[in-house]
Design an enzyme around this catalytic site. Structure first.
Site, short mmCIF file in Angstrom:
data_model
loop_
_atom_site.label_atom_id
_atom_site.label_comp_id
_atom_site.label_asym_id
_atom_site.label_seq_id
_atom_site.Cartn_x
_atom_site.Cartn_y
_atom_site.Cartn_z
N GLY A 189 0.83 -1.20 0.00
CA GLY A 189 0.00 0.00 0.00
C GLY A 189 0.86 1.24 0.00
O GLY A 189 2.04 1.20 0.39
N HIS A 221 -4.09 1.13 7.79
CA HIS A 221 -2.76 1.73 7.76
C HIS A 221 -2.69 2.90 6.77
O HIS A 221 -2.21 3.99 7.10
CB HIS A 221 -1.73 0.65 7.39
CG HIS A 221 -0.33 1.12 7.27
ND1 HIS A 221 0.68 0.71 8.12
CD2 HIS A 221 0.26 1.96 6.39
CE1 HIS A 221 1.80 1.31 7.77
NE2 HIS A 221 1.59 2.06 6.71
N GLU A 222 -3.20 2.67 5.56
CA GLU A 222 -3.12 3.71 4.52
C GLU A 222 -4.01 4.90 4.85
O GLU A 222 -3.63 6.05 4.63
CB GLU A 222 -3.45 3.15 3.14
CG GLU A 222 -2.52 2.04 2.64
CD GLU A 222 -1.04 2.34 2.80
OE1 GLU A 222 -0.64 3.52 2.72
OE2 GLU A 222 -0.29 1.38 3.04
N CYS A 232 6.06 -0.19 6.95
CA CYS A 232 5.66 0.97 6.16
C CYS A 232 6.82 1.36 5.25
O CYS A 232 7.97 1.35 5.69
CB CYS A 232 5.33 2.12 7.10
SG CYS A 232 4.83 3.62 6.26
N LEU A 233 6.51 1.71 4.01
CA LEU A 233 7.57 2.10 3.08
C LEU A 233 8.26 3.39 3.52
O LEU A 233 9.38 3.67 3.08
CB LEU A 233 7.00 2.27 1.66
CG LEU A 233 6.48 0.97 1.01
CD1 LEU A 233 5.84 1.27 -0.33
CD2 LEU A 233 7.59 -0.06 0.86
N GLN A 269 2.92 9.99 1.27
CA GLN A 269 4.21 9.30 1.24
C GLN A 269 5.04 9.66 0.01
O GLN A 269 6.23 9.37 -0.04
CB GLN A 269 4.01 7.77 1.29
CG GLN A 269 3.44 7.30 2.62
CD GLN A 269 3.35 5.79 2.66
OE1 GLN A 269 2.38 5.21 2.19
NE2 GLN A 269 4.38 5.15 3.17
NI NI Z 1 2.72 3.30 5.57
#
Ligand code: NI
Length: 156
Positions: A46, A130-131, A88-89, A51
């Protein structure tokens, strides 16, 4: 294919509330395509617009069942509970234990700006929560139970 730079925790853009989207534009379409490319390139499940530095309410998700694009998403129902590792990225190489609902129903606009609903369990429910948190400036680390740990990825 265009990749965007993924912002890392500590970047103030990740702490801001995103704006609602009112219309589909070529610019927004490009953002969505770039977000999908960036998510797949980073092997994430995601990605939320902040981000990549854009304060708009759009997220992309793919838990292995194909891409989902959600504009102005909101969670309208949850049930149950799941506790497990989350990453998380924007915090590469780390993971931590987070409790989330095991079932989520969300309402959103698709790329055609029509309203849809989606139901998700387990990983999809976790990814939606999360997103959507990102759209209000929240990271999973605010909800993490215990210390973060390192994640090692196996090389192909
Ligand atoms: Ni994230």
């Amino acid at each position: 294919m265009a990749l965007r730079t993924i912002r890392i925790q500590g970047d103030p853009v990740l702490e801001k509330k995103c704006r609602e989207i009112t219309e589909m534009t070529p610019k927004l379409q490009t953002l969505i395509e770039d977000m999908l490319d960036t998510m797949y390139d980073a092997m994430g499940v995601g990605l939320a617009a902040p981000q990549v530095g854009i304060l708009k309410r759009v997220v992309v998700i793919d838990v292995g069942e194909g891409p989902i694009v959600m504009i102005n998403p909101e969670i309208i129902e949850t049930s149950g509970e799941q506790t497990g590792d989350e990453g998380c990225l924007s915090l590469p190489g780390k993971a931590g234990c987070v409790t989330r609902p095991n079932y989520v129903k969300a309402r959103f606009l698709g790329e055609d700006m029509q309203e849809y609903e989606i139901e998700g369990e387990e990983l999809l429910a976790r990814a939606i929560c999360h997103e959507l948190d990102h759209l209000d400036g929240h990271m999973y680390t605010e909800k993490v139970e215990g210390p973060l740990h390192e994640v090692k990825y196996e090389e192909d």
